[in-house]
Write an enzyme that holds these catalytic residues in place. Sequence first.
Site, short mmCIF file in Angstrom:
data_model
loop_
_atom_site.label_atom_id
_atom_site.label_comp_id
_atom_site.label_asym_id
_atom_site.label_seq_id
_atom_site.Cartn_x
_atom_site.Cartn_y
_atom_site.Cartn_z
N ALA A 1 0.88 -1.10 -0.01
CA ALA A 1 -0.16 0.02 -0.19
C ALA A 1 0.68 1.30 0.02
O ALA A 1 0.62 2.26 -0.71
CB ALA A 1 -0.81 0.03 1.22
N ASP A 2 1.91 1.10 0.72
CA ASP A 2 2.96 2.44 0.91
C ASP A 2 3.48 2.63 -0.62
O ASP A 2 3.47 3.55 -1.19
CB ASP A 2 4.10 2.05 1.90
CG ASP A 2 3.50 2.62 3.14
OD1 ASP A 2 2.67 3.42 3.27
OD2 ASP A 2 4.29 1.95 4.28
N LEU A 3 4.03 1.52 -1.08
CA LEU A 3 4.60 1.77 -2.42
C LEU A 3 3.75 2.17 -3.49
O LEU A 3 4.12 3.00 -4.33
CB LEU A 3 5.52 0.27 -2.72
CG LEU A 3 6.39 -0.17 -1.85
CD1 LEU A 3 7.13 -1.54 -2.33
CD2 LEU A 3 7.57 0.96 -1.88
#
Length: 405
Positions: A178-180
């Site tokens: 999700a961050d990437l």
Amino acid sequence: MGALEGIRVLDLSRVLAGPWCGQILADLGAEVIKVERPKTGDDTRLWGPPWMKNDQGEDTREAAYYQSANRNKLSIAIDISSAEGQELVRALAAESDVVIENYKAGSLKKYGLDYDSLNAVNPKLVYCSITGFGQTGPRAPEPGYDFIIQGMGGLMSVTGEKDDLPGGGPQKVGVAFADLTTGLYSTIAIQAALLNRTLTGLGQYIDMALLDVQVATLANQGMNYLASGKVPGRYGNAHANIVPYQVFKAADQDFIIACGNDKQFVALSAAIGLPELPYDPRFTTNALRIKHRSEIGDLLAAHFLSNTAKHWVEAIHAVKVPVGLINNLEQAFEEPQVQARNMLIEMQHPLKDKLKVIGSPIKLSRTPVEYKKAPPMLGEHTDEILARVTDAEKIATLRAQGIIG
């Protein structure tokens, strides 16, 4: 000259989604100024071991996690909770094109560093806020972390083995998905806003949320549910819409087959010595193979135990059906294709002569990515950057007061 040469980015973010976005912009030629807390810096600076080893083979306090997302940037250390620090950031924002921040919704308003405040001094500013849940909605004030978002956003429900198999149950992805992906979407949004600015002369506010991105990237699984009303389950290493498209165990190790259509299935069956399979009424089309997933899976699984993975991979590769071994990270970096594509780079670091980093996947013909600066040490460029907005005497005073580092 990089594709984004002349664009200045003030990166107030930390951990991964924001820094990942900033690194992509820096790789593309933007000047990215990373603003960090004095003494401690970005949280990920402390997320070790492993630490980078210096030329003597000794551990430094430069965490590998931090280094994964911060190359090609300049680091300045400013205490933004102080009035003097806020004044410095506003001065830098007045001369910047982009601001990236990932503080909780509304947190920077009390410092006068929110979009409205900075837009007042620089109407051309593109301001990107990255949070777990966005700036609106009932959960907007809450912090959001990748692991929680993978769970809430449905990704873990379709990742992992079935409950009735050994090790079954929901799983997170092995990297902070999700961050990437939020970092990637944020990069796209920033570039779109910069392009629009060339037409209008005005910047704008970008509201990015990890949960929004996680839901968006459910892709075919999300649409499978919306089309059928049936909640998708976990298939482990199999595919929800294509069969056979999964991991199989050979006599010595596992390997992957990604058979994408009926023509490939005919070729695959012939290559592995089962040419009659496509004529079995259970398996003639992909739709039928999905219906009889267990039968064909069991049949192939038993067959592949009769020889080595190398044997099967070579036979299947010869008929141009996608197939491959499962590499660990050492093997992945040693893969000749990875090396040929310059995905492993060496950079000069103040504490290490040849720091290995993962290269950019972006290959531009006229404005290629350049690797100019290793991930910076905390406050490495404070004096250089602040000299643009204040004098040496003021810098010395602020350092003595602990406002900068």
